[in-house]
Design a protein around this motif. Structure first.
Motif, PDB file in Angstrom:
ATOM      1  N   ASP A 161       1.598 -43.791   0.279  1.00  0.00           N
ATOM      2  CA  ASP A 161       2.539 -44.913   0.122  1.00  0.00           C
ATOM      3  C   ASP A 161       3.003 -45.485   1.462  1.00  0.00           C
ATOM      4  O   ASP A 161       3.706 -46.470   1.511  1.00  0.00           O
ATOM      5  CB  ASP A 161       3.729 -44.522  -0.781  1.00  0.00           C
ATOM      6  CG  ASP A 161       4.753 -43.583  -0.154  1.00  0.00           C
ATOM      7  OD1 ASP A 161       4.695 -43.325   1.055  1.00  0.00           O
ATOM      8  OD2 ASP A 161       5.636 -43.101  -0.889  1.00  0.00           O
ATOM      9  N   ASP A 162       2.585 -44.836   2.572  1.00  0.00           N
ATOM     10  CA  ASP A 162       3.106 -45.287   3.868  1.00  0.00           C
ATOM     11  C   ASP A 162       2.028 -45.182   4.948  1.00  0.00           C
ATOM     12  O   ASP A 162       1.283 -46.133   5.208  1.00  0.00           O
ATOM     13  CB  ASP A 162       4.349 -44.440   4.204  1.00  0.00           C
ATOM     14  CG  ASP A 162       5.001 -44.789   5.530  1.00  0.00           C
ATOM     15  OD1 ASP A 162       4.356 -45.409   6.383  1.00  0.00           O
ATOM     16  OD2 ASP A 162       6.168 -44.411   5.750  1.00  0.00           O
ATOM     17  N   SER A 163       1.877 -43.987   5.537  1.00  0.00           N
ATOM     18  CA  SER A 163       1.080 -43.890   6.766  1.00  0.00           C
ATOM     19  C   SER A 163      -0.389 -44.271   6.573  1.00  0.00           C
ATOM     20  O   SER A 163      -0.977 -44.927   7.425  1.00  0.00           O
ATOM     21  CB  SER A 163       1.180 -42.484   7.353  1.00  0.00           C
ATOM     22  OG  SER A 163       0.404 -41.562   6.634  1.00  0.00           O
ATOM     23  N   ALA A 209      10.852 -40.427  -0.104  1.00  0.00           N
ATOM     24  CA  ALA A 209      11.907 -40.905   0.800  1.00  0.00           C
ATOM     25  C   ALA A 209      11.493 -42.237   1.421  1.00  0.00           C
ATOM     26  O   ALA A 209      12.322 -43.126   1.626  1.00  0.00           O
ATOM     27  CB  ALA A 209      12.179 -39.866   1.890  1.00  0.00           C
ATOM     28  N   GLU A 210      10.204 -42.397   1.702  1.00  0.00           N
ATOM     29  CA  GLU A 210       9.734 -43.649   2.317  1.00  0.00           C
ATOM     30  C   GLU A 210       9.870 -44.808   1.336  1.00  0.00           C
ATOM     31  O   GLU A 210      10.080 -45.957   1.743  1.00  0.00           O
ATOM     32  CB  GLU A 210       8.277 -43.523   2.778  1.00  0.00           C
ATOM     33  CG  GLU A 210       8.006 -42.365   3.738  1.00  0.00           C
ATOM     34  CD  GLU A 210       8.511 -42.607   5.164  1.00  0.00           C
ATOM     35  OE1 GLU A 210       9.144 -43.645   5.424  1.00  0.00           O
ATOM     36  OE2 GLU A 210       8.262 -41.724   6.020  1.00  0.00           O
ATOM     37  N   ALA A 211       9.742 -44.505   0.046  1.00  0.00           N
ATOM     38  CA  ALA A 211       9.899 -45.559  -0.968  1.00  0.00           C
ATOM     39  C   ALA A 211      11.362 -45.984  -1.051  1.00  0.00           C
ATOM     40  O   ALA A 211      11.660 -47.183  -1.142  1.00  0.00           O
ATOM     41  CB  ALA A 211       9.391 -45.061  -2.315  1.00  0.00           C
ATOM     42  N   GLY A 274      16.324 -45.228   9.187  1.00  0.00           N
ATOM     43  CA  GLY A 274      16.585 -43.801   8.982  1.00  0.00           C
ATOM     44  C   GLY A 274      15.744 -42.888   9.857  1.00  0.00           C
ATOM     45  O   GLY A 274      15.854 -41.663   9.778  1.00  0.00           O
ATOM     46  N   HIS A 275      14.890 -43.474  10.700  1.00  0.00           N
ATOM     47  CA  HIS A 275      13.910 -42.650  11.415  1.00  0.00           C
ATOM     48  C   HIS A 275      14.365 -42.140  12.775  1.00  0.00           C
ATOM     49  O   HIS A 275      13.779 -41.184  13.282  1.00  0.00           O
ATOM     50  CB  HIS A 275      12.589 -43.402  11.556  1.00  0.00           C
ATOM     51  CG  HIS A 275      11.712 -43.289  10.336  1.00  0.00           C
ATOM     52  ND1 HIS A 275      12.131 -43.659   9.077  1.00  0.00           N
ATOM     53  CD2 HIS A 275      10.432 -42.844  10.180  1.00  0.00           C
ATOM     54  CE1 HIS A 275      11.149 -43.454   8.213  1.00  0.00           C
ATOM     55  NE2 HIS A 275      10.109 -42.957   8.859  1.00  0.00           N
ATOM     56  N   TRP A 276      15.370 -42.791  13.405  1.00  0.00           N
ATOM     57  CA  TRP A 276      15.729 -42.293  14.745  1.00  0.00           C
ATOM     58  C   TRP A 276      16.250 -40.850  14.623  1.00  0.00           C
ATOM     59  O   TRP A 276      15.862 -39.979  15.419  1.00  0.00           O
ATOM     60  CB  TRP A 276      16.739 -43.213  15.448  1.00  0.00           C
ATOM     61  CG  TRP A 276      18.145 -43.160  14.907  1.00  0.00           C
ATOM     62  CD1 TRP A 276      18.691 -44.007  13.994  1.00  0.00           C
ATOM     63  CD2 TRP A 276      19.167 -42.211  15.239  1.00  0.00           C
ATOM     64  NE1 TRP A 276      19.986 -43.649  13.720  1.00  0.00           N
ATOM     65  CE2 TRP A 276      20.299 -42.556  14.475  1.00  0.00           C
ATOM     66  CE3 TRP A 276      19.228 -41.104  16.092  1.00  0.00           C
ATOM     67  CZ2 TRP A 276      21.497 -41.824  14.544  1.00  0.00           C
ATOM     68  CZ3 TRP A 276      20.403 -40.381  16.163  1.00  0.00           C
ATOM     69  CH2 TRP A 276      21.528 -40.745  15.390  1.00  0.00           C
ATOM     70  N   ARG A 290      10.347 -31.230   6.820  1.00  0.00           N
ATOM     71  CA  ARG A 290       9.177 -32.087   6.747  1.00  0.00           C
ATOM     72  C   ARG A 290       9.580 -33.551   6.995  1.00  0.00           C
ATOM     73  O   ARG A 290      10.749 -33.911   6.807  1.00  0.00           O
ATOM     74  CB  ARG A 290       8.518 -31.951   5.363  1.00  0.00           C
ATOM     75  CG  ARG A 290       8.286 -30.514   4.943  1.00  0.00           C
ATOM     76  CD  ARG A 290       6.945 -30.008   5.371  1.00  0.00           C
ATOM     77  NE  ARG A 290       5.911 -30.944   4.995  1.00  0.00           N
ATOM     78  CZ  ARG A 290       5.201 -31.660   5.879  1.00  0.00           C
ATOM     79  NH1 ARG A 290       5.399 -31.504   7.167  1.00  0.00           N
ATOM     80  NH2 ARG A 290       4.275 -32.496   5.469  1.00  0.00           N
ATOM     81  N   HIS A 291       8.608 -34.396   7.355  1.00  0.00           N
ATOM     82  CA  HIS A 291       8.935 -35.776   7.724  1.00  0.00           C
ATOM     83  C   HIS A 291       9.768 -36.477   6.640  1.00  0.00           C
ATOM     84  O   HIS A 291      10.838 -37.026   6.928  1.00  0.00           O
ATOM     85  CB  HIS A 291       7.658 -36.565   8.004  1.00  0.00           C
ATOM     86  CG  HIS A 291       7.912 -37.990   8.410  1.00  0.00           C
ATOM     87  ND1 HIS A 291       8.456 -38.331   9.621  1.00  0.00           N
ATOM     88  CD2 HIS A 291       7.736 -39.164   7.733  1.00  0.00           C
ATOM     89  CE1 HIS A 291       8.586 -39.645   9.692  1.00  0.00           C
ATOM     90  NE2 HIS A 291       8.159 -40.168   8.563  1.00  0.00           N
ATOM     91  N   GLY A 292       9.316 -36.413   5.411  1.00  0.00           N
ATOM     92  CA  GLY A 292      10.024 -37.103   4.324  1.00  0.00           C
ATOM     93  C   GLY A 292      11.426 -36.537   4.115  1.00  0.00           C
ATOM     94  O   GLY A 292      12.374 -37.284   3.829  1.00  0.00           O
ATOM     95  N   ALA A 294      13.321 -35.165   6.359  1.00  0.00           N
ATOM     96  CA  ALA A 294      14.146 -35.627   7.474  1.00  0.00           C
ATOM     97  C   ALA A 294      14.497 -37.111   7.297  1.00  0.00           C
ATOM     98  O   ALA A 294      15.613 -37.537   7.597  1.00  0.00           O
ATOM     99  CB  ALA A 294      13.406 -35.405   8.791  1.00  0.00           C
ATOM    100  N   VAL A 295      13.550 -37.883   6.770  1.00  0.00           N
ATOM    101  CA  VAL A 295      13.811 -39.314   6.540  1.00  0.00           C
ATOM    102  C   VAL A 295      14.909 -39.489   5.491  1.00  0.00           C
ATOM    103  O   VAL A 295      15.796 -40.345   5.637  1.00  0.00           O
ATOM    104  CB  VAL A 295      12.506 -40.034   6.115  1.00  0.00           C
ATOM    105  CG1 VAL A 295      12.793 -41.440   5.600  1.00  0.00           C
ATOM    106  CG2 VAL A 295      11.535 -40.094   7.299  1.00  0.00           C
ATOM    107  N   ALA A 296      14.893 -38.651   4.446  1.00  0.00           N
ATOM    108  CA  ALA A 296      15.940 -38.753   3.420  1.00  0.00           C
ATOM    109  C   ALA A 296      17.316 -38.544   4.065  1.00  0.00           C
ATOM    110  O   ALA A 296      18.265 -39.298   3.790  1.00  0.00           O
ATOM    111  CB  ALA A 296      15.698 -37.716   2.319  1.00  0.00           C
TER     112      ALA A 296
HETATM  113 ZN   LIG Z   1       8.286 -42.229   7.980  1.00  0.00          ZN
END
Ligand SMILES: [Zn+2]
Ligand SMILES: NC(=O)c1ccc[n+]([C@@H]2O[C@H](COP(=O)([O-])OP(=O)(O)OC[C@H]3O[C@@H](n4cnc5c(N)ncnc54)[C@H](O)[C@@H]3O)[C@@H](O)[C@H]2O)c1
Length: 400
Positions: A161-163, A209-211, A274-276, A290-292, A294-296
């Motif tokens: 859905d993202d990368s 989380a990316e969605a 939300g990524h910084w 995990r990345h997602g 942490a993004v949440a």
């Molecule tokens: Zn991301």
């Protein structure tokens, strides 16, 4: 004899200017290695329909483990389509997860495998795996022969859905995430839902989380849909997950095409709401988070910050935190309490690191409304601290 006068010896400027057009298809399908599924053949043959396409295949070891018949199915598919494709030599199994981006010997090995298979610019590397392995194989493919065709088969929710549908790839170096890499659009992308059947729950959730992120900054209707379907999504009901992936992928693709800066030459990363904080939390937890996940947390933090900063209506942060919690995310990590020797919060280092990645002035995306991202160029660290305390209080109430 040519006489060089002061006028002819001075600097001359000759302008170079050209454009390179990129296009690549993103397919959504199920069971790509069913011999009757035309998707991969269509993808490989999209420039030269009558050629036998040489392909080097790389598989994420997590996928190989979860899907033990995959190699055999690839072989059978290639046999059935032998007139149009050839898997050169054996399938290469590579480490999945962040380790492949940390260890540069992995990239070197991928380059060696491409070289042993004599992959050239008209043959193709095919990567089947999660976002980390796609990033590493994509990077190797982008520098090998200055770029060979690269087809991605993303196997996680996040990479579908993202990368996986984007134009970036990278590996980590000198302690910094994604430090070495390049913008290299893929030759094609194939999102196959069958890989998600064997994906662990934690990974499935991560990609959601990316969605939530892209809904919040670009599409209020999509965010409202996620709210309505949160319980079905938390149960990973395939029909709901499928809609989430498609809509999220489409919004990411649209940004690349219409955002005006596909290769991020400016100072903004508009989709990195939300990524910084997320990138820093990932590093501080040594990727335990995990990345997602942490993004949440980063989304909840920056939404509360948007409210405290007077950009967003009071109450919106509760709505956002609630939907993330219903999806199964925990919106706290003890890494928020890590301090440097001078007592500063280490997570705040994420701001400078975020800025350094792009250069130019600090540009952080916040929310001016649900579905409406807004860029700001300064962050008030006291408000960040208050946002962190808000997350702590909520978490303590949920986990007394
Ligand atoms: Zn991301
Ligand atoms: N290039 C970009 O634009 C971009 C954007 C966002 C994230 N990323 C990167 O993506 C990475 C995260 O990717 P991810 O969330 O997909 O996780 P991941 O690639 O780290 O994979 C997580 C784990 O799942 C395993 N796995 C993958 N697919 C599986 C399947 N179908 N069944 C069973 N196991 C499977 C992997 O082996 C790994 O152990 C990070 O490195 C992040 O920086 C890149």
């Amino acid at each position: 004899m040519l006489e060089v006068t002061a006028a002819t010896a001075g600097p001359r400027e000759y302008q170079q200017s050209f454009e390179v057009r990129y296009d690549y298809p993103v397919y959504f399908t199920r069971d790509v290695f069913d011999p009757h599924n035309p998707c991969l053949m269509t993808a490989l043959a999209r420039r030269e329909p009558d050629k036998r396409h040489r392909v080097a295949v790389f598989v994420d070891d997590g996928v190989a483990l979860a899907y033990p018949t995959l190699e055999e199915r690839i072989a059978r598919y290639a046999e059935r389509h032998a007139r149009s494709m050839q898997v050169v030599d054996s399938v290469v199994v590579v480490p999945g997860g962040e380790v492949i981006k940390h260890r540069h010997d992995c990239v070197e090995q991928i380059l060696k495998d491409l070289s042993l298979r004599h992959i050239d610019r008209q043959s193709c590397s095919l990567a089947i795996g999660g976002g980390a392995m796609l990033d590493a194989v994509g990077f190797a493919s982008a520098i090998f022969h200055r770029g060979v065709r690269h087809v991605r088969l993303p196997t996680t929710v996040l990479s579908q859905d993202d990368s996986g549908v984007g134009v970036k790839n990278a590996v980590n170096a000198f302690g910094a995430k994604n430090l070495l890499g390049m913008f290299a659009p893929p030759f094609a992308v194939i999102n196959d839902t069958a890989f998600l059947d064997v994906l662990p729950a934690r990974e499935k959730r991560g990609g959601m989380a990316e969605a939530v992120k892209v809904g919040l900054i670009r599409d209020a209707g999509f965010f409202a849909w996620i709210e309505r379907e949160a319980d079905a999504l938390a149960r990973f009901e395939p029909a709901a997950v499928d809609v989430l992936i498609r809509q999220c992928a489409k919004l990411h693709m649209r940004q690349i095409v219409t955002g005006g800066d596909p290769f991020e030459r400016g100072s903004a990363r508009p989709l990195d709401f939300g990524h910084w904080a997320a990138h820093k939390l990932e590093a501080l937890t040594r990727n335990e988070l995990r990345h997602g996940e942490a993004v949440a947390i980063g989304i909840a933090l920056d939404t509360r910050y948007s409210v405290l900063g007077g950009l967003l209506d009071d109450g919106a942060e509760v709505r956002v935190a609630d939907v993330l919690t219903r999806l199964g995310f925990r919106l706290w990590d003890d890494a928020f309490d890590l301090r440097d020797p001078r007592g500063g919060r280490r997570v705040l280092e994420g701001l400078a690191e975020f800025q350094e990645h792009l250069g130019g002035k600090l540009t952080i995306t916040l929310l001016a409304g649900i579905g409406q991202g807004i860029e700001v160029h300064a962050i008030d660290t006291d408000l960040v601290a208050r946002s962190i305390e808000w997350l702590r209080t909520r978490d303590q109430r949920a986990h007394p």
